[in-house]
Design an enzyme around this catalytic site. Structure first.
Site, PDB file in Angstrom:
ATOM      1  N   HIS A 262       0.798  -1.253  -0.045  1.00  0.00           N
ATOM      2  CA  HIS A 262       0.005  -0.034   0.207  1.00  0.00           C
ATOM      3  C   HIS A 262       0.897   1.358   0.054  1.00  0.00           C
ATOM      4  O   HIS A 262       0.896   1.988  -0.948  1.00  0.00           O
ATOM      5  CB  HIS A 262      -0.988   0.169   0.994  1.00  0.00           C
ATOM      6  CG  HIS A 262      -1.754  -1.311   1.279  1.00  0.00           C
ATOM      7  ND1 HIS A 262      -2.946  -1.332   0.389  1.00  0.00           N
ATOM      8  CD2 HIS A 262      -1.895  -2.270   2.225  1.00  0.00           C
ATOM      9  CE1 HIS A 262      -3.555  -2.351   0.872  1.00  0.00           C
ATOM     10  NE2 HIS A 262      -3.046  -3.082   2.083  1.00  0.00           N
TER      11      HIS A 262
HETATM   12  C1  BDR Z   1      -3.342   1.407   4.603  1.00  0.00           C
HETATM   13  O1  BDR Z   1      -3.896   1.051   5.942  1.00  0.00           O
HETATM   14  C2  BDR Z   1      -2.822   0.957   6.719  1.00  0.00           C
HETATM   15  O2  BDR Z   1      -2.992  -0.462   7.499  1.00  0.00           O
HETATM   16  C3  BDR Z   1      -1.636   0.834   5.707  1.00  0.00           C
HETATM   17  O3  BDR Z   1      -0.359   1.307   6.701  1.00  0.00           O
HETATM   18  C4  BDR Z   1      -1.894   1.566   4.725  1.00  0.00           C
HETATM   19  O4  BDR Z   1      -1.546   2.958   5.258  1.00  0.00           O
HETATM   20  C5  BDR Z   1      -3.799   0.265   3.846  1.00  0.00           C
HETATM   21  O5  BDR Z   1      -5.366   0.235   3.857  1.00  0.00           O
END
Ligand code: BDR
Ligand code: CA
Length: 333
Positions: A262
Protein backbone atom coordinates in the site's frame (compact mmCIF):
# COMPACT_ATOMS: atom_id res chain seq x y z
CA UNK A 1 -10.79 9.22 -22.60
CA UNK A 2 -10.19 8.33 -18.96
CA UNK A 3 -7.30 5.98 -18.64
CA UNK A 4 -3.93 7.41 -19.45
CA UNK A 5 -0.27 7.00 -18.72
CA UNK A 6 1.35 9.83 -16.82
CA UNK A 7 3.91 10.76 -19.42
CA UNK A 8 2.94 14.40 -19.58
CA UNK A 9 5.40 15.62 -17.00
CA UNK A 10 6.29 19.27 -17.44
CA UNK A 11 9.63 19.95 -19.04
CA UNK A 12 11.44 23.04 -17.94
CA UNK A 13 12.16 25.51 -20.73
CA UNK A 14 15.77 26.05 -21.67
CA UNK A 15 17.06 22.71 -20.46
CA UNK A 16 18.14 21.60 -23.90
CA UNK A 17 20.45 24.58 -24.10
CA UNK A 18 22.11 23.49 -20.87
CA UNK A 19 22.90 20.11 -22.36
CA UNK A 20 20.42 17.97 -20.40
CA UNK A 21 18.69 15.07 -22.05
CA UNK A 22 14.98 14.32 -21.73
CA UNK A 23 15.50 11.76 -18.95
CA UNK A 24 17.45 14.26 -16.85
CA UNK A 25 14.87 16.95 -17.49
CA UNK A 26 12.05 14.67 -16.38
CA UNK A 27 13.95 13.62 -13.26
CA UNK A 28 14.51 17.20 -12.14
CA UNK A 29 11.00 18.25 -13.03
CA UNK A 30 9.51 15.70 -10.72
CA UNK A 31 11.81 15.98 -7.72
CA UNK A 32 9.66 16.28 -4.61
CA UNK A 33 10.35 18.00 -1.30
CA UNK A 34 8.22 15.77 0.88
CA UNK A 35 6.63 15.81 4.29
CA UNK A 36 5.77 12.18 4.97
CA UNK A 37 2.70 12.03 7.22
CA UNK A 38 2.53 8.48 8.50
CA UNK A 39 1.40 5.91 11.06
CA UNK A 40 4.13 3.23 11.00
CA UNK A 41 2.99 0.52 10.37
CA UNK A 42 4.98 -2.16 8.56
CA UNK A 43 4.17 -0.93 5.05
CA UNK A 44 4.80 2.66 6.17
CA UNK A 45 8.27 1.46 7.21
CA UNK A 46 8.93 0.02 3.75
CA UNK A 47 7.63 3.23 2.18
CA UNK A 48 10.07 5.23 4.29
CA UNK A 49 12.95 2.98 3.34
CA UNK A 50 12.08 3.39 -0.34
CA UNK A 51 11.89 7.17 0.00
CA UNK A 52 15.27 7.31 1.73
CA UNK A 53 16.74 5.21 -1.07
CA UNK A 54 15.59 7.68 -3.74
CA UNK A 55 17.19 11.05 -2.91
CA UNK A 56 17.22 11.95 -6.60
CA UNK A 57 13.43 12.02 -6.65
CA UNK A 58 12.33 12.43 -3.03
CA UNK A 59 13.82 14.72 -0.41
CA UNK A 60 12.13 14.10 2.91
CA UNK A 61 12.17 17.36 4.86
CA UNK A 62 10.25 15.98 7.82
CA UNK A 63 8.14 13.18 9.13
CA UNK A 64 4.87 13.84 10.89
CA UNK A 65 3.05 11.13 12.75
CA UNK A 66 -0.61 10.43 13.36
CA UNK A 67 -2.68 7.84 15.20
CA UNK A 68 -3.74 5.12 12.80
CA UNK A 69 -2.49 1.58 12.62
CA UNK A 70 -1.51 1.91 16.27
CA UNK A 71 -1.79 4.75 18.80
CA UNK A 72 0.21 7.95 18.30
CA UNK A 73 2.85 7.16 20.91
CA UNK A 74 3.73 3.99 18.96
CA UNK A 75 3.63 5.54 15.47
CA UNK A 76 5.89 8.34 16.71
CA UNK A 77 8.33 6.04 18.41
CA UNK A 78 8.40 3.81 15.35
CA UNK A 79 9.10 6.74 13.00
CA UNK A 80 11.98 7.88 15.21
CA UNK A 81 13.28 4.32 15.53
CA UNK A 82 13.19 3.79 11.77
CA UNK A 83 15.16 6.98 11.12
CA UNK A 84 17.67 5.94 13.77
CA UNK A 85 18.00 2.57 12.07
CA UNK A 86 18.58 4.29 8.72
CA UNK A 87 21.07 6.66 10.39
CA UNK A 88 19.07 9.66 9.17
CA UNK A 89 19.25 11.75 12.31
CA UNK A 90 18.96 14.88 10.14
CA UNK A 91 15.26 14.32 9.40
CA UNK A 92 12.96 15.81 12.05
CA UNK A 93 9.98 13.92 13.47
CA UNK A 94 6.94 15.78 14.76
CA UNK A 95 4.06 14.10 16.53
CA UNK A 96 0.56 15.02 15.47
CA UNK A 97 -3.01 14.10 16.27
CA UNK A 98 -3.77 11.29 18.68
CA UNK A 99 -7.34 10.79 17.46
CA UNK A 100 -9.53 11.40 14.43
CA UNK A 101 -11.57 14.60 14.11
CA UNK A 102 -14.97 13.17 14.98
CA UNK A 103 -14.19 10.13 17.10
CA UNK A 104 -12.60 10.00 20.52
CA UNK A 105 -10.51 6.97 19.66
CA UNK A 106 -9.32 5.65 16.34
CA UNK A 107 -9.93 2.31 14.76
CA UNK A 108 -6.74 0.25 14.99
CA UNK A 109 -5.34 -2.14 12.43
CA UNK A 110 -4.73 -5.72 13.48
CA UNK A 111 -2.25 -6.24 10.66
CA UNK A 112 0.82 -4.55 12.10
CA UNK A 113 1.14 -6.13 15.53
CA UNK A 114 0.37 -4.41 18.84
CA UNK A 115 3.15 -1.83 18.59
CA UNK A 116 3.06 -1.35 14.84
CA UNK A 117 6.19 -2.98 13.46
CA UNK A 118 5.23 -6.63 13.50
CA UNK A 119 6.73 -7.34 16.90
CA UNK A 120 9.96 -5.37 16.33
CA UNK A 121 10.56 -2.56 18.84
CA UNK A 122 13.17 -0.03 17.73
CA UNK A 123 15.16 2.33 19.92
CA UNK A 124 14.05 5.90 19.08
CA UNK A 125 16.44 7.73 21.38
CA UNK A 126 18.94 8.86 18.71
CA UNK A 127 16.24 10.91 16.97
CA UNK A 128 14.81 13.63 19.20
CA UNK A 129 11.14 14.41 19.00
CA UNK A 130 10.54 17.81 17.36
CA UNK A 131 9.04 20.45 19.65
CA UNK A 132 6.37 21.65 17.25
CA UNK A 133 3.08 19.83 16.80
CA UNK A 134 2.87 18.12 13.38
CA UNK A 135 0.11 20.50 12.28
CA UNK A 136 2.31 23.53 12.99
CA UNK A 137 5.36 21.92 11.40
CA UNK A 138 3.37 21.32 8.20
CA UNK A 139 2.07 24.88 8.17
CA UNK A 140 5.46 26.47 8.90
CA UNK A 141 7.25 24.45 6.23
CA UNK A 142 4.65 24.96 3.52
CA UNK A 143 4.29 28.68 4.15
CA UNK A 144 8.07 29.10 4.18
CA UNK A 145 8.42 27.30 0.82
CA UNK A 146 5.36 28.31 -1.21
CA UNK A 147 4.56 25.96 -4.09
CA UNK A 148 7.42 23.60 -3.29
CA UNK A 149 6.21 21.00 -0.82
CA UNK A 150 4.49 17.74 -1.59
CA UNK A 151 2.55 16.23 1.29
CA UNK A 152 2.46 12.48 1.30
CA UNK A 153 -0.05 11.18 3.85
CA UNK A 154 0.09 7.41 4.17
CA UNK A 155 -2.13 7.17 7.23
CA UNK A 156 -5.40 8.83 8.27
CA UNK A 157 -5.35 12.47 7.09
CA UNK A 158 -6.16 14.13 10.44
CA UNK A 159 -2.96 16.23 10.60
CA UNK A 160 -3.31 17.43 7.02
CA UNK A 161 -6.97 18.41 7.44
CA UNK A 162 -6.30 20.29 10.66
CA UNK A 163 -3.37 22.11 9.07
CA UNK A 164 -5.70 23.20 6.25
CA UNK A 165 -8.27 24.39 8.75
CA UNK A 166 -5.75 26.21 10.94
CA UNK A 167 -4.01 27.92 7.99
CA UNK A 168 -6.51 28.64 5.21
CA UNK A 169 -3.68 29.66 2.84
CA UNK A 170 -2.05 26.23 3.15
CA UNK A 171 -3.81 24.65 0.17
CA UNK A 172 -2.74 27.38 -2.23
CA UNK A 173 0.86 27.07 -1.06
CA UNK A 174 1.25 23.32 -1.43
CA UNK A 175 2.74 21.81 -4.57
CA UNK A 176 0.51 18.75 -4.32
CA UNK A 177 -0.71 15.89 -2.15
CA UNK A 178 -0.13 12.24 -2.97
CA UNK A 179 -2.00 10.11 -0.46
CA UNK A 180 -2.46 6.42 0.20
CA UNK A 181 -6.09 5.76 0.92
CA UNK A 182 -9.48 4.94 -0.49
CA UNK A 183 -11.01 2.39 -2.80
CA UNK A 184 -12.64 4.03 -5.79
CA UNK A 185 -13.69 1.09 -7.95
CA UNK A 186 -13.23 -1.90 -5.65
CA UNK A 187 -14.34 -3.05 -2.19
CA UNK A 188 -12.72 -1.76 0.98
CA UNK A 189 -10.36 -3.56 3.30
CA UNK A 190 -11.86 -2.42 6.59
CA UNK A 191 -15.52 -2.57 5.71
CA UNK A 192 -17.06 -3.74 2.46
CA UNK A 193 -17.04 -0.10 1.38
CA UNK A 194 -14.11 1.60 3.07
CA UNK A 195 -10.33 1.48 3.04
CA UNK A 196 -8.56 1.76 6.41
CA UNK A 197 -6.97 5.25 6.22
CA UNK A 198 -10.19 6.88 5.03
CA UNK A 199 -12.39 4.83 7.35
CA UNK A 200 -10.41 5.97 10.40
CA UNK A 201 -10.96 9.66 9.65
CA UNK A 202 -13.41 10.27 6.80
CA UNK A 203 -14.04 13.87 7.82
CA UNK A 204 -10.33 14.61 7.46
CA UNK A 205 -10.34 12.99 4.03
CA UNK A 206 -13.34 15.15 3.12
CA UNK A 207 -11.44 18.32 4.05
CA UNK A 208 -8.48 17.25 1.91
CA UNK A 209 -10.58 16.15 -1.07
CA UNK A 210 -12.42 19.46 -1.11
CA UNK A 211 -9.28 21.58 -0.66
CA UNK A 212 -8.58 22.36 -4.31
CA UNK A 213 -5.00 21.07 -3.98
CA UNK A 214 -3.67 18.89 -6.80
CA UNK A 215 -4.39 15.40 -5.47
CA UNK A 216 -3.29 11.91 -6.38
CA UNK A 217 -5.03 8.98 -4.73
CA UNK A 218 -3.12 5.75 -4.34
CA UNK A 219 -5.93 3.51 -3.14
CA UNK A 220 -6.73 -0.16 -3.06
CA UNK A 221 -7.58 -0.02 -6.78
CA UNK A 222 -3.85 -0.02 -7.45
CA UNK A 223 -2.27 -1.38 -4.27
CA UNK A 224 -4.16 -4.65 -4.63
CA UNK A 225 -2.23 -5.09 -7.88
CA UNK A 226 1.13 -4.54 -6.18
CA UNK A 227 1.73 -7.67 -4.16
CA UNK A 228 4.79 -8.65 -2.16
CA UNK A 229 6.28 -11.90 -3.41
CA UNK A 230 8.56 -14.51 -1.86
CA UNK A 231 11.58 -13.27 -3.85
CA UNK A 232 11.28 -9.75 -2.44
CA UNK A 233 10.93 -11.11 1.09
CA UNK A 234 13.94 -13.37 0.65
CA UNK A 235 16.01 -10.55 -0.83
CA UNK A 236 15.17 -8.31 2.13
CA UNK A 237 15.78 -10.98 4.74
CA UNK A 238 19.14 -11.94 3.28
CA UNK A 239 20.36 -8.34 2.73
CA UNK A 240 23.57 -7.30 4.42
CA UNK A 241 22.31 -4.04 5.93
CA UNK A 242 20.28 -4.15 9.14
CA UNK A 243 17.32 -2.09 7.93
CA UNK A 244 16.25 -4.31 5.03
CA UNK A 245 16.85 -7.42 7.11
CA UNK A 246 14.61 -6.18 9.92
CA UNK A 247 12.01 -5.00 7.44
CA UNK A 248 12.04 -8.37 5.74
CA UNK A 249 11.22 -9.96 9.09
CA UNK A 250 8.39 -7.49 9.75
CA UNK A 251 7.00 -7.95 6.25
CA UNK A 252 7.07 -11.73 6.44
CA UNK A 253 4.36 -11.80 9.10
CA UNK A 254 2.50 -8.70 7.82
CA UNK A 255 2.27 -9.92 4.24
CA UNK A 256 0.82 -13.25 5.29
CA UNK A 257 -2.31 -11.26 6.24
CA UNK A 258 -2.06 -8.39 3.75
CA UNK A 259 0.37 -8.83 0.84
CA UNK A 260 -0.34 -5.39 -0.68
CA UNK A 261 2.40 -2.78 -1.05
CA UNK A 262 0.00 0.00 0.00
CA UNK A 263 2.20 2.81 1.28
CA UNK A 264 5.27 1.97 -0.85
CA UNK A 265 3.11 2.57 -3.94
CA UNK A 266 2.64 6.21 -2.90
CA UNK A 267 6.41 6.68 -2.76
CA UNK A 268 6.87 4.73 -5.99
CA UNK A 269 4.46 7.16 -7.63
CA UNK A 270 6.58 10.10 -6.46
CA UNK A 271 9.68 8.45 -7.86
CA UNK A 272 8.26 7.23 -11.15
CA UNK A 273 4.60 7.94 -11.96
CA UNK A 274 5.08 6.35 -15.35
CA UNK A 275 4.86 2.94 -13.71
CA UNK A 276 1.17 3.56 -13.09
CA UNK A 277 -2.09 4.23 -14.87
CA UNK A 278 -5.02 6.19 -13.57
CA UNK A 279 -8.07 8.28 -14.20
CA UNK A 280 -9.14 11.78 -13.25
CA UNK A 281 -12.27 11.77 -11.11
CA UNK A 282 -14.36 13.79 -8.72
CA UNK A 283 -13.91 11.87 -5.47
CA UNK A 284 -16.01 12.42 -2.38
CA UNK A 285 -16.17 10.60 0.93
CA UNK A 286 -19.28 9.20 2.53
CA UNK A 287 -19.28 10.66 6.04
CA UNK A 288 -22.79 9.44 6.83
CA UNK A 289 -23.63 6.77 9.35
CA UNK A 290 -24.70 3.97 7.01
CA UNK A 291 -22.85 0.98 5.62
CA UNK A 292 -20.92 3.18 3.16
CA UNK A 293 -19.28 5.19 5.96
CA UNK A 294 -15.74 6.02 4.79
CA UNK A 295 -16.30 4.99 1.18
CA UNK A 296 -14.54 7.04 -1.50
CA UNK A 297 -17.05 7.56 -4.27
CA UNK A 298 -15.40 8.38 -7.61
CA UNK A 299 -17.36 10.09 -10.38
CA UNK A 300 -15.83 9.81 -13.83
CA UNK A 301 -18.52 9.85 -16.50
CA UNK A 302 -20.07 13.13 -17.63
CA UNK A 303 -23.39 11.96 -16.30
CA UNK A 304 -21.99 11.28 -12.84
CA UNK A 305 -19.80 14.35 -12.79
CA UNK A 306 -22.88 16.45 -13.54
CA UNK A 307 -20.83 19.56 -14.19
CA UNK A 308 -18.29 19.02 -11.38
CA UNK A 309 -14.62 19.12 -12.26
CA UNK A 310 -12.33 16.19 -11.31
CA UNK A 311 -10.57 16.95 -8.01
CA UNK A 312 -8.24 13.98 -7.92
CA UNK A 313 -6.15 11.68 -10.05
CA UNK A 314 -7.14 8.16 -9.02
CA UNK A 315 -4.37 5.68 -9.68
CA UNK A 316 -5.89 2.43 -10.82
CA UNK A 317 -3.21 0.08 -11.98
CA UNK A 318 0.40 -1.04 -12.00
CA UNK A 319 2.14 -4.08 -13.36
CA UNK A 320 3.09 -6.36 -10.43
CA UNK A 321 6.28 -7.61 -12.05
CA UNK A 322 7.38 -4.06 -12.89
CA UNK A 323 6.74 -2.64 -9.44
CA UNK A 324 8.59 -5.49 -7.74
CA UNK A 325 11.54 -5.04 -10.07
CA UNK A 326 11.44 -1.30 -9.46
CA UNK A 327 11.51 -1.86 -5.67
CA UNK A 328 14.41 -4.26 -5.88
CA UNK A 329 16.38 -1.88 -8.07
CA UNK A 330 15.71 1.10 -5.86
CA UNK A 331 16.45 -0.82 -2.66
CA UNK A 332 19.55 -2.39 -4.24
CA UNK A 333 18.32 -5.91 -3.46
C1 BDR B 1 -3.43 1.44 4.71
O1 BDR B 1 -3.84 1.08 6.01
C2 BDR B 1 -2.75 0.82 6.82
O2 BDR B 1 -2.94 -0.35 7.56
C3 BDR B 1 -1.53 0.73 5.93
O3 BDR B 1 -0.40 1.24 6.59
C4 BDR B 1 -1.91 1.57 4.75
O4 BDR B 1 -1.57 2.92 4.95
C5 BDR B 1 -3.93 0.39 3.72
O5 BDR B 1 -5.32 0.33 3.76
CA1 CA C 1 0.00 3.62 6.69
Amino acid sequence: MWLHRNNDLPLWPGFGERGMDIKERRTLARQHKVILDCDPGVDDALALMLALAAPDAVKIIGITTVAGNVPLEHTTRNARGLLALADRLDIPVHAGCARPIMRTTGHRSVMHGGEGLGGVVLDPSAVPLGQAHAVDFIIDQVMAHPGEITLCPIGPMTNVALAMIKEPRLSKNLREIVFMGGAAFCPGNTTAAAEFNIYVDPQAAHVVLSSGVKLTMIGLDVTRKALIDRDLLNALISAQAEMPRLLGGMLASYSAGDPCLHDPCAIAWLINPMLFEGVDAFVEVDCGSGPNFGKTVAHISDRHLAGRKPNCHVVTSVDNVEILQFLRNRLSL
